[in-house]
Design a protein around this motif. Structure first.
Motif, mmCIF file in Angstrom:
data_model
loop_
_atom_site.group_PDB
_atom_site.id
_atom_site.type_symbol
_atom_site.label_atom_id
_atom_site.label_comp_id
_atom_site.label_asym_id
_atom_site.label_seq_id
_atom_site.Cartn_x
_atom_site.Cartn_y
_atom_site.Cartn_z
ATOM 1 N N ALA A 37 1.468 -8.215 -4.093
ATOM 2 C CA ALA A 37 0.574 -7.507 -3.178
ATOM 3 C C ALA A 37 1.298 -7.154 -1.888
ATOM 4 O O ALA A 37 1.149 -6.051 -1.358
ATOM 5 C CB ALA A 37 -0.661 -8.364 -2.884
ATOM 6 N N ARG A 38 2.108 -8.081 -1.373
ATOM 7 C CA ARG A 38 2.883 -7.799 -0.157
ATOM 8 C C ARG A 38 3.854 -6.652 -0.381
ATOM 9 O O ARG A 38 3.963 -5.754 0.446
ATOM 10 C CB ARG A 38 3.678 -9.035 0.257
ATOM 11 C CG ARG A 38 3.020 -9.806 1.321
ATOM 12 C CD ARG A 38 3.972 -10.817 1.936
ATOM 13 N NE ARG A 38 3.177 -11.945 2.356
ATOM 14 C CZ ARG A 38 3.427 -13.193 2.099
ATOM 15 N NH1 ARG A 38 4.501 -13.521 1.438
ATOM 16 N NH2 ARG A 38 2.633 -14.134 2.515
ATOM 17 N N ARG A 39 4.575 -6.707 -1.505
ATOM 18 C CA ARG A 39 5.540 -5.640 -1.798
ATOM 19 C C ARG A 39 4.844 -4.297 -1.964
ATOM 20 O O ARG A 39 5.325 -3.273 -1.475
ATOM 21 C CB ARG A 39 6.335 -5.963 -3.061
ATOM 22 C CG ARG A 39 7.380 -7.005 -2.845
ATOM 23 C CD ARG A 39 8.199 -7.210 -4.079
ATOM 24 N NE ARG A 39 9.171 -8.254 -3.874
ATOM 25 C CZ ARG A 39 9.973 -8.698 -4.810
ATOM 26 N NH1 ARG A 39 9.910 -8.201 -6.029
ATOM 27 N NH2 ARG A 39 10.850 -9.643 -4.553
ATOM 28 N N ALA A 40 3.717 -4.300 -2.665
ATOM 29 C CA ALA A 40 2.971 -3.048 -2.844
ATOM 30 C C ALA A 40 2.484 -2.530 -1.495
ATOM 31 O O ALA A 40 2.566 -1.325 -1.214
ATOM 32 C CB ALA A 40 1.798 -3.260 -3.793
ATOM 33 N N GLY A 41 1.984 -3.418 -0.650
ATOM 34 C CA GLY A 41 1.529 -3.013 0.672
ATOM 35 C C GLY A 41 2.652 -2.445 1.518
ATOM 36 O O GLY A 41 2.495 -1.415 2.174
ATOM 37 N N LEU A 42 3.814 -3.099 1.489
ATOM 38 C CA LEU A 42 4.962 -2.599 2.252
ATOM 39 C C LEU A 42 5.437 -1.249 1.713
ATOM 40 O O LEU A 42 5.802 -0.355 2.484
ATOM 41 C CB LEU A 42 6.098 -3.619 2.226
ATOM 42 C CG LEU A 42 5.836 -4.898 3.032
ATOM 43 C CD1 LEU A 42 6.961 -5.912 2.794
ATOM 44 C CD2 LEU A 42 5.693 -4.594 4.507
ATOM 45 N N ALA A 43 5.423 -1.094 0.392
ATOM 46 C CA ALA A 43 5.818 0.181 -0.205
ATOM 47 C C ALA A 43 4.855 1.288 0.211
ATOM 48 O O ALA A 43 5.275 2.413 0.512
ATOM 49 C CB ALA A 43 5.876 0.061 -1.722
ATOM 50 N N LEU A 44 3.563 0.989 0.246
ATOM 51 C CA LEU A 44 2.590 1.988 0.678
ATOM 52 C C LEU A 44 2.771 2.355 2.143
ATOM 53 O O LEU A 44 2.661 3.526 2.519
ATOM 54 C CB LEU A 44 1.166 1.477 0.437
ATOM 55 C CG LEU A 44 0.698 1.511 -1.006
ATOM 56 C CD1 LEU A 44 -0.633 0.790 -1.144
ATOM 57 C CD2 LEU A 44 0.584 2.940 -1.501
ATOM 58 N N LEU A 45 3.056 1.363 2.990
ATOM 59 C CA LEU A 45 3.309 1.654 4.399
ATOM 60 C C LEU A 45 4.532 2.537 4.579
ATOM 61 O O LEU A 45 4.522 3.487 5.369
ATOM 62 C CB LEU A 45 3.492 0.355 5.185
ATOM 63 C CG LEU A 45 2.223 -0.414 5.517
ATOM 64 C CD1 LEU A 45 2.585 -1.762 6.133
ATOM 65 C CD2 LEU A 45 1.354 0.382 6.456
ATOM 66 N N GLU A 46 5.596 2.240 3.844
ATOM 67 C CA GLU A 46 6.813 3.051 3.934
ATOM 68 C C GLU A 46 6.550 4.481 3.462
ATOM 69 O O GLU A 46 7.002 5.444 4.073
ATOM 70 C CB GLU A 46 7.933 2.401 3.117
ATOM 71 C CG GLU A 46 9.255 3.123 3.206
ATOM 72 C CD GLU A 46 9.806 3.190 4.623
ATOM 73 O OE1 GLU A 46 10.492 4.191 4.925
ATOM 74 O OE2 GLU A 46 9.540 2.288 5.422
ATOM 75 N N TRP A 47 5.812 4.614 2.362
ATOM 76 C CA TRP A 47 5.469 5.946 1.848
ATOM 77 C C TRP A 47 4.660 6.706 2.900
ATOM 78 O O TRP A 47 4.907 7.884 3.156
ATOM 79 C CB TRP A 47 4.678 5.808 0.548
ATOM 80 C CG TRP A 47 4.194 7.115 0.026
ATOM 81 C CD1 TRP A 47 4.893 8.015 -0.718
ATOM 82 C CD2 TRP A 47 2.890 7.680 0.230
ATOM 83 N NE1 TRP A 47 4.107 9.103 -0.996
ATOM 84 C CE2 TRP A 47 2.876 8.922 -0.422
ATOM 85 C CE3 TRP A 47 1.758 7.248 0.894
ATOM 86 C CZ2 TRP A 47 1.749 9.735 -0.424
ATOM 87 C CZ3 TRP A 47 0.637 8.062 0.889
ATOM 88 C CH2 TRP A 47 0.650 9.295 0.236
ATOM 89 N N SER A 48 3.704 6.016 3.522
ATOM 90 C CA SER A 48 2.871 6.649 4.536
ATOM 91 C C SER A 48 3.717 7.104 5.730
ATOM 92 O O SER A 48 3.519 8.199 6.257
ATOM 93 C CB SER A 48 1.795 5.669 4.992
ATOM 94 O OG SER A 48 1.001 6.234 5.997
ATOM 95 N N ARG A 49 4.673 6.281 6.145
ATOM 96 C CA ARG A 49 5.563 6.668 7.254
ATOM 97 C C ARG A 49 6.376 7.907 6.896
ATOM 98 O O ARG A 49 6.541 8.808 7.715
ATOM 99 C CB ARG A 49 6.501 5.522 7.597
ATOM 100 C CG ARG A 49 5.858 4.440 8.403
ATOM 101 C CD ARG A 49 6.893 3.429 8.906
ATOM 102 N NE ARG A 49 6.211 2.217 9.275
ATOM 103 C CZ ARG A 49 6.346 1.053 8.658
ATOM 104 N NH1 ARG A 49 7.180 0.930 7.651
ATOM 105 N NH2 ARG A 49 5.678 0.005 9.048
ATOM 106 N N ARG A 50 6.906 7.931 5.671
ATOM 107 C CA ARG A 50 7.679 9.106 5.238
ATOM 108 C C ARG A 50 6.803 10.356 5.226
ATOM 109 O O ARG A 50 7.257 11.432 5.613
ATOM 110 C CB ARG A 50 8.303 8.871 3.874
ATOM 111 C CG ARG A 50 9.511 7.959 3.909
ATOM 112 C CD ARG A 50 10.301 8.006 2.611
ATOM 113 N NE ARG A 50 9.486 7.839 1.430
ATOM 114 C CZ ARG A 50 9.224 6.691 0.813
ATOM 115 N NH1 ARG A 50 9.736 5.574 1.277
ATOM 116 N NH2 ARG A 50 8.480 6.645 -0.271
#
Length: 83
Positions: free
Chosen positions: A31-44
């Motif tokens: 869940a943490r990794r998925a959340g971090l991946a979503l945040l990074e995608w959102s920043r991009r």
């Protein structure tokens, strides 16, 4: 506590993937990794939108400058005395 492993799908060989008593920690890490991946995608996506907005603003600025210059030239030609 139930010590029976959980099945989390199948491997390529057809055997079930088993999760032991560590499953809650695994789910938390996933869940943490998925959340971090979503945040990074959102920043991009935000960065992409920002650069697109800058590009559109610059294009609009150039178009406005060209239109203003064209109008100035037309007015200057209309106001010049005929020789």
């Amino acid at each position: 506590m139930n010590a029976n492993p959980l099945s989390a799908g199948m491997t390529q060989s057809g055997r079930p993937v088993e999760l032991g008593t560590q499953a809650p920690q695994l789910y938390e890490r996933l869940a943490r990794r998925a959340g971090l991946a979503l945040l990074e995608w959102s920043r991009r996506q935000d960065e992409r939108r920002t650069s697109d907005a800058v590009l559109l603003r610059r294009q609009a600025e150039r178009a406005g400058t060209r239109a203003r210059d064209d109008q100035f030239q037309r007015l200057a030609l209309l106001g010049s005395p005929m020789a």
